[in-house]
Motif scaffolding. Structure first.
Motif, PDB file in Angstrom:
ATOM      1  N   SER A 285       0.859  -1.181   0.000  1.00  0.00           N
ATOM      2  CA  SER A 285       0.000   0.000   0.000  1.00  0.00           C
ATOM      3  C   SER A 285       0.894   1.231   0.000  1.00  0.00           C
ATOM      4  O   SER A 285       2.067   1.169   0.324  1.00  0.00           O
ATOM      5  CB  SER A 285      -0.912   0.016   1.228  1.00  0.00           C
ATOM      6  N   CYS A 286       0.305   2.332  -0.371  1.00  0.00           N
ATOM      7  CA  CYS A 286       1.042   3.591  -0.360  1.00  0.00           C
ATOM      8  C   CYS A 286       0.869   4.203   1.026  1.00  0.00           C
ATOM      9  O   CYS A 286      -0.201   4.714   1.352  1.00  0.00           O
ATOM     10  CB  CYS A 286       0.509   4.522  -1.441  1.00  0.00           C
ATOM     11  N   LEU A 287       1.863   4.100   1.844  1.00  0.00           N
ATOM     12  CA  LEU A 287       1.814   4.622   3.204  1.00  0.00           C
ATOM     13  C   LEU A 287       2.421   6.017   3.225  1.00  0.00           C
ATOM     14  O   LEU A 287       3.519   6.228   2.700  1.00  0.00           O
ATOM     15  CB  LEU A 287       2.587   3.704   4.155  1.00  0.00           C
ATOM     16  N   ARG A 288       1.702   6.953   3.809  1.00  0.00           N
ATOM     17  CA  ARG A 288       2.223   8.310   3.989  1.00  0.00           C
ATOM     18  C   ARG A 288       2.298   8.572   5.481  1.00  0.00           C
ATOM     19  O   ARG A 288       1.383   8.238   6.231  1.00  0.00           O
ATOM     20  CB  ARG A 288       1.308   9.315   3.309  1.00  0.00           C
ATOM     21  N   VAL A 289       3.391   9.189   5.919  1.00  0.00           N
ATOM     22  CA  VAL A 289       3.621   9.424   7.340  1.00  0.00           C
ATOM     23  C   VAL A 289       3.977  10.891   7.551  1.00  0.00           C
ATOM     24  O   VAL A 289       4.805  11.449   6.822  1.00  0.00           O
ATOM     25  CB  VAL A 289       4.754   8.525   7.884  1.00  0.00           C
ATOM     26  N   TRP A 290       3.351  11.512   8.562  1.00  0.00           N
ATOM     27  CA  TRP A 290       3.632  12.892   8.941  1.00  0.00           C
ATOM     28  C   TRP A 290       3.952  12.927  10.428  1.00  0.00           C
ATOM     29  O   TRP A 290       3.422  12.141  11.199  1.00  0.00           O
ATOM     30  CB  TRP A 290       2.416  13.786   8.722  1.00  0.00           C
ATOM     31  N   GLY A 291       4.788  13.863  10.834  1.00  0.00           N
ATOM     32  CA  GLY A 291       5.122  14.023  12.243  1.00  0.00           C
ATOM     33  C   GLY A 291       5.105  15.484  12.644  1.00  0.00           C
ATOM     34  O   GLY A 291       5.402  16.367  11.844  1.00  0.00           O
ATOM     35  N   LEU A 292       4.739  15.713  13.889  1.00  0.00           N
ATOM     36  CA  LEU A 292       4.699  17.064  14.455  1.00  0.00           C
ATOM     37  C   LEU A 292       5.220  17.006  15.881  1.00  0.00           C
ATOM     38  O   LEU A 292       4.762  16.189  16.678  1.00  0.00           O
ATOM     39  CB  LEU A 292       3.259  17.599  14.460  1.00  0.00           C
TER      40      LEU A 292
ATOM     41  N   GLY B 142       4.445  18.330  30.089  1.00  0.00           N
ATOM     42  CA  GLY B 142       3.845  19.589  30.513  1.00  0.00           C
ATOM     43  C   GLY B 142       4.779  20.490  31.296  1.00  0.00           C
ATOM     44  O   GLY B 142       4.400  21.599  31.679  1.00  0.00           O
ATOM     45  N   GLU B 143       6.003  20.056  31.530  1.00  0.00           N
ATOM     46  CA  GLU B 143       6.979  20.881  32.240  1.00  0.00           C
ATOM     47  C   GLU B 143       7.568  21.924  31.293  1.00  0.00           C
ATOM     48  O   GLU B 143       7.436  21.800  30.068  1.00  0.00           O
ATOM     49  CB  GLU B 143       8.069  19.984  32.831  1.00  0.00           C
ATOM     50  N   PRO B 144       8.207  22.965  31.810  1.00  0.00           N
ATOM     51  CA  PRO B 144       8.702  24.051  30.950  1.00  0.00           C
ATOM     52  C   PRO B 144       9.553  23.608  29.755  1.00  0.00           C
ATOM     53  O   PRO B 144       9.475  24.198  28.688  1.00  0.00           O
ATOM     54  CB  PRO B 144       9.519  24.909  31.907  1.00  0.00           C
ATOM     55  N   SER B 145      10.332  22.577  29.909  1.00  0.00           N
ATOM     56  CA  SER B 145      11.160  22.122  28.787  1.00  0.00           C
ATOM     57  C   SER B 145      10.568  20.905  28.078  1.00  0.00           C
ATOM     58  O   SER B 145      11.228  20.291  27.246  1.00  0.00           O
ATOM     59  CB  SER B 145      12.570  21.788  29.278  1.00  0.00           C
ATOM     60  N   GLY B 146       9.315  20.581  28.383  1.00  0.00           N
ATOM     61  CA  GLY B 146       8.692  19.383  27.827  1.00  0.00           C
ATOM     62  C   GLY B 146       8.181  19.547  26.414  1.00  0.00           C
ATOM     63  O   GLY B 146       8.121  20.645  25.860  1.00  0.00           O
ATOM     64  N   ALA B 147       7.793  18.415  25.835  1.00  0.00           N
ATOM     65  CA  ALA B 147       7.227  18.386  24.487  1.00  0.00           C
ATOM     66  C   ALA B 147       6.398  17.116  24.327  1.00  0.00           C
ATOM     67  O   ALA B 147       6.542  16.164  25.097  1.00  0.00           O
ATOM     68  CB  ALA B 147       8.329  18.418  23.436  1.00  0.00           C
ATOM     69  N   PHE B 148       5.531  17.133  23.341  1.00  0.00           N
ATOM     70  CA  PHE B 148       4.852  15.905  22.937  1.00  0.00           C
ATOM     71  C   PHE B 148       4.934  15.821  21.416  1.00  0.00           C
ATOM     72  O   PHE B 148       5.162  16.813  20.727  1.00  0.00           O
ATOM     73  CB  PHE B 148       3.408  15.831  23.448  1.00  0.00           C
ATOM     74  N   HIS B 149       4.766  14.612  20.886  1.00  0.00           N
ATOM     75  CA  HIS B 149       4.999  14.366  19.468  1.00  0.00           C
ATOM     76  C   HIS B 149       3.821  13.586  18.897  1.00  0.00           C
ATOM     77  O   HIS B 149       3.352  12.630  19.514  1.00  0.00           O
ATOM     78  CB  HIS B 149       6.302  13.592  19.270  1.00  0.00           C
ATOM     79  N   VAL B 150       3.365  14.006  17.743  1.00  0.00           N
ATOM     80  CA  VAL B 150       2.230  13.368  17.073  1.00  0.00           C
ATOM     81  C   VAL B 150       2.712  12.809  15.739  1.00  0.00           C
ATOM     82  O   VAL B 150       3.428  13.481  15.002  1.00  0.00           O
ATOM     83  CB  VAL B 150       1.085  14.378  16.823  1.00  0.00           C
ATOM     84  N   VAL B 151       2.311  11.574  15.452  1.00  0.00           N
ATOM     85  CA  VAL B 151       2.608  10.962  14.159  1.00  0.00           C
ATOM     86  C   VAL B 151       1.305  10.428  13.589  1.00  0.00           C
ATOM     87  O   VAL B 151       0.539   9.758  14.279  1.00  0.00           O
ATOM     88  CB  VAL B 151       3.637   9.811  14.295  1.00  0.00           C
ATOM     89  N   LEU B 152       1.057  10.745  12.318  1.00  0.00           N
ATOM     90  CA  LEU B 152      -0.058  10.173  11.577  1.00  0.00           C
ATOM     91  C   LEU B 152       0.516   9.312  10.468  1.00  0.00           C
ATOM     92  O   LEU B 152       1.419   9.745   9.748  1.00  0.00           O
ATOM     93  CB  LEU B 152      -0.920  11.267  10.934  1.00  0.00           C
ATOM     94  N   ALA B 153       0.026   8.099  10.339  1.00  0.00           N
ATOM     95  CA  ALA B 153       0.414   7.205   9.252  1.00  0.00           C
ATOM     96  C   ALA B 153      -0.870   6.812   8.533  1.00  0.00           C
ATOM     97  O   ALA B 153      -1.771   6.217   9.138  1.00  0.00           O
ATOM     98  CB  ALA B 153       1.136   5.981   9.792  1.00  0.00           C
ATOM     99  N   LEU B 154      -0.961   7.168   7.268  1.00  0.00           N
ATOM    100  CA  LEU B 154      -2.190   6.968   6.506  1.00  0.00           C
ATOM    101  C   LEU B 154      -1.915   6.104   5.288  1.00  0.00           C
ATOM    102  O   LEU B 154      -1.004   6.385   4.507  1.00  0.00           O
ATOM    103  CB  LEU B 154      -2.742   8.329   6.062  1.00  0.00           C
ATOM    104  N   SER B 155      -2.690   5.033   5.167  1.00  0.00           N
ATOM    105  CA  SER B 155      -2.633   4.197   3.969  1.00  0.00           C
ATOM    106  C   SER B 155      -4.039   4.145   3.383  1.00  0.00           C
ATOM    107  O   SER B 155      -4.977   4.753   3.916  1.00  0.00           O
ATOM    108  CB  SER B 155      -2.137   2.788   4.309  1.00  0.00           C
ATOM    109  N   LYS B 156      -4.188   3.391   2.328  1.00  0.00           N
ATOM    110  CA  LYS B 156      -5.494   3.263   1.688  1.00  0.00           C
ATOM    111  C   LYS B 156      -6.521   2.634   2.631  1.00  0.00           C
ATOM    112  O   LYS B 156      -7.709   2.917   2.545  1.00  0.00           O
ATOM    113  CB  LYS B 156      -5.330   2.405   0.434  1.00  0.00           C
ATOM    114  N   HIS B 157      -6.059   1.816   3.571  1.00  0.00           N
ATOM    115  CA  HIS B 157      -6.973   1.050   4.409  1.00  0.00           C
ATOM    116  C   HIS B 157      -6.940   1.393   5.887  1.00  0.00           C
ATOM    117  O   HIS B 157      -7.741   0.867   6.654  1.00  0.00           O
ATOM    118  CB  HIS B 157      -6.681  -0.449   4.260  1.00  0.00           C
TER     119      HIS B 157
END
Length: 101
Positions: A6-13, A60-75
């Motif tokens: 399948s054609c997998l597309r992946v994005w990250g933030l 949630g601390e002053p130097s913290g971060a969170f990361h989101v990844v979306l992986a989308l295929s046809k199914h």
């Protein structure tokens, strides 16, 4: 073999650990998924998991971060939200009263 490909597309933030970044993550998901029928559910999932990361982990601390990844295929759509881990508190089971909502 083609039926398994399948054609997998992946994005990250990556988002700094500030509450206003939750809104940015929601907009980002909406922009990527566009008019997909499940966009509202995906936005809600990212919002809930991102909020949990900020409230309950070092994200949630002053130097913290969170990361989101979306992986989308046809199914399928896979959503991943990772946080910075450790926290000063530990999960605990609560026993609400019989009148609690």
């Amino acid at each position: 073999m083609d039926e398994y490909m399948s054609c997998l597309r992946v994005w990250g933030l990556s988002c700094p650990g500030f509450p206003e970044e939750i809104a940015r993550a929601r907009r980002w998901v909406r922009e990527i998924l566009g008019d997909q029928p499940y966009v509202d559910e995906a936005v809600l999932i990212v919002s809930e998991l991102g909020t949990n990361a900020l409230r309950h982990t070092a994200s949630g601390e002053p130097s913290g971060a969170f990361h989101v990844v979306l992986a989308l295929s046809k199914h399928a759509l896979a959503i991943s939200v990772t946080d910075d881990g450790k926290s000063d508190t530990s999960p605990e089971i609560k026993h609400p009263g019989s009148e609690a909502t």
